[in-house]
Design an enzyme around this catalytic site. Structure first.
Site, PDB file in Angstrom:
ATOM      1  N   TYR A  58      44.687   8.899  36.831  1.00 50.09           N
ATOM      2  CA  TYR A  58      44.105  10.149  37.303  1.00 50.09           C
ATOM      3  C   TYR A  58      43.053   9.862  38.364  1.00 50.09           C
ATOM      4  O   TYR A  58      42.163   9.043  38.166  1.00 50.09           O
ATOM      5  CB  TYR A  58      43.488  10.931  36.152  1.00 50.09           C
ATOM      6  CG  TYR A  58      44.498  11.347  35.107  1.00 50.09           C
ATOM      7  CD1 TYR A  58      45.637  12.065  35.467  1.00 50.09           C
ATOM      8  CD2 TYR A  58      44.327  11.003  33.776  1.00 50.09           C
ATOM      9  CE1 TYR A  58      46.577  12.435  34.522  1.00 50.09           C
ATOM     10  CE2 TYR A  58      45.254  11.381  32.821  1.00 50.09           C
ATOM     11  CZ  TYR A  58      46.375  12.095  33.199  1.00 50.09           C
ATOM     12  OH  TYR A  58      47.307  12.459  32.267  1.00 50.09           O
TER      13      TYR A  58
ATOM     14  N   HIS B  19      43.816  16.752  37.266  1.00 49.85           N
ATOM     15  CA  HIS B  19      42.848  16.393  36.222  1.00 49.85           C
ATOM     16  C   HIS B  19      41.433  16.723  36.656  1.00 49.85           C
ATOM     17  O   HIS B  19      40.476  16.007  36.334  1.00 49.85           O
ATOM     18  CB  HIS B  19      42.976  14.916  35.852  1.00 49.85           C
ATOM     19  CG  HIS B  19      42.933  14.661  34.374  1.00 49.85           C
ATOM     20  ND1 HIS B  19      41.843  14.131  33.739  1.00 49.85           N
ATOM     21  CD2 HIS B  19      43.858  14.864  33.397  1.00 49.85           C
ATOM     22  CE1 HIS B  19      42.092  14.006  32.447  1.00 49.85           C
ATOM     23  NE2 HIS B  19      43.305  14.453  32.216  1.00 49.85           N
TER      24      HIS B  19
END
Length: 400
Positions: A158, A208
């Site tokens: 992420y 995210h």
């Protein structure tokens, strides 16, 4: 079987895959009859266990198991202050276990109590990652060869944490990433994946919350030509007003809700048709009871379900997801992290994946069991995951 009451509430902490899981077992006045529920909040598992043992258990002993709706609401308001991941997960463990009991008493799998199947199985997506594009391509190809059609593509985790980071002297420890480098890399990643795999796959991506809102708008626009199945968590819950801007700029499908714990977080997004998929962690919103209502709300506004299904959902929670998936008409896709042999040994009857679809079994209730003796061999560890301490290159703490 009227008059069945709650005799005992057990909180079971286990980590067969080195991820802290919280499972509730409701034992009843009927010998041998019990229900299981997921209350997993990995990062604060001891707080959830304390809420169950110290507050909900005394409140529930002697209560009738059939009154799910009343018990859910009375648990939620009994502390006066309500909503939040600790309380919601604690309530979820009870709620799922009550639904499991309801199915067992009826002698039916839970999806039958929800109106029966809308489909035989639920399509799942898997998470493909790599340190570079070649490694990512290999991961995508491996999933495709296993029969998966939906694949979430990430590069370097992420936020793309493989980018060079230059931080000031004395910068604090953390999971550093460069949001600008990350944002520039994502369109290039999907251009490469589309050129290699064509339109045969449904591609997804999880931001995210790693970008400031205006950069999330820019990224969503840049990804429009690649026809993603959805772009996930482009914004943090605190920035949801920016979804109007994204919607006005492009047609990239949007998924949101992984961190939601309060109805006022999802209600405006759904009623104003600003998202396409709801992504809540079912135990974090309080279990099956609120999830069913949320799914019905979404159906009225053309929003599909895509429940959160990572490794920090117990197999009991995965089973709850799947029973909702196969029964909800507005199902979209199910995140699937896989159930290891260790998890399967602790949780016999876990949902099974075949050819890119996850299937519930036809056993009563959730259809899943728990080997408590084996679960005790996998103790939880009270350590904070490093990825939750995300930082910009200058050391600023940011949302994960």
């Amino acid at each position: 079987m009227a008059g069945i009451t709650i005799r005992n509430v057990k909180t079971i902490l286990t980590a067969p895959q080195k991820i802290n899981l919280v499972v509730v077992k409701l034992e009843t006045s009927e010998p041998g009859l019990y229900g299981l529920g997921c209350a997993t909040f990995t990062q604060r598992y001891l707080a959830v266990a304390g809420a169950i043992e110290e507050y909900l258990k005394p409140f529930l002993l002697g209560k009738e198991v059939h009154r799910i709706e009343d018990l859910w609401h009375s648990m939620m308001v009994s502390s006066y202050w309500r909503n939040g991941p600790v309380l919601n997960n604690a309530i979820s463990g009870i709620d799922m276990a009550l639904w499991d009991l309801k199915g067992k008493i009826a002698g039916l799998p839970l999806y039958e109590l929800f109106g029966g199947k809308s489909r035989e199985a639920a399509a799942v997506y898997r998470h493909a990652d790599g340190r570079d594009l070649q490694e990512l391509e290999e991961s995508v190809q491996a999933y495709q060869e296993q029969g998966y059609r939906y694949i979430r593509c990430q590069l370097g985790g992420y936020g793309g944490r493989n980018h060079p980071i230059r931080s000031p002297d004395g910068a604090l420890p953390g999971a550093y990433y460069d949001p600008d480098e990350y944002a520039r890399s994502v369109p290039k990643m999907f251009e490469r994946i589309r050129s290699r795999f064509g339109d045969r796959l449904e591609l997804l991506h999880d931001v995210h919350e790693r970008l400031v809102p205006i950069e999330a708008v820019r990224l969503a626009k840049q990804l429009e030509p690649f026809r993603l199945f959805f772009l996930e968590d482009a914004l943090a819950p605190e920035d949801i007003d920016w979804f109007r801007t994204i919607r006005s700029q492009c047609a990239t499908p949007l998924a949101m809700g992984e961190l939601f714990v309060h109805p006022m977080e999802w209600l405006p997004l759904i009623s104003n048709r600003l998202i396409d998929f709801i992504r809540v962690h079912i135990s974090a919103i309080g279990g099956i009871t609120p999830a069913r209502k949320l799914a019905a709300l979404c159906e009225a506004f053309g929003v599909r379900t895509a429940w959160h299904g990572p490794g920090d959902v117990s197999p009991v929670g995965h089973a709850a997801n799947v029973h909702l998936d196969v029964s909800c008409r507005n199902f979209g896709v199910q995140e699937w992290s896989g159930i290891s042999d260790a998890l399967l040994s602790v949780f016999p009857g876990s949902p099974e994946v075949r050819g890119g679809y996850v299937y519930p079994n036809d056993r009563p209730g959730l259809g899943i069991d728990l080997d408590e003796e084996l679960a005790a061999r996998f103790p939880c560890t009270n350590t904070l995951p490093a990825w939750t301490l995300a930082r910009f290159p200058d050391g600023t703490s940011v949302r994960p």
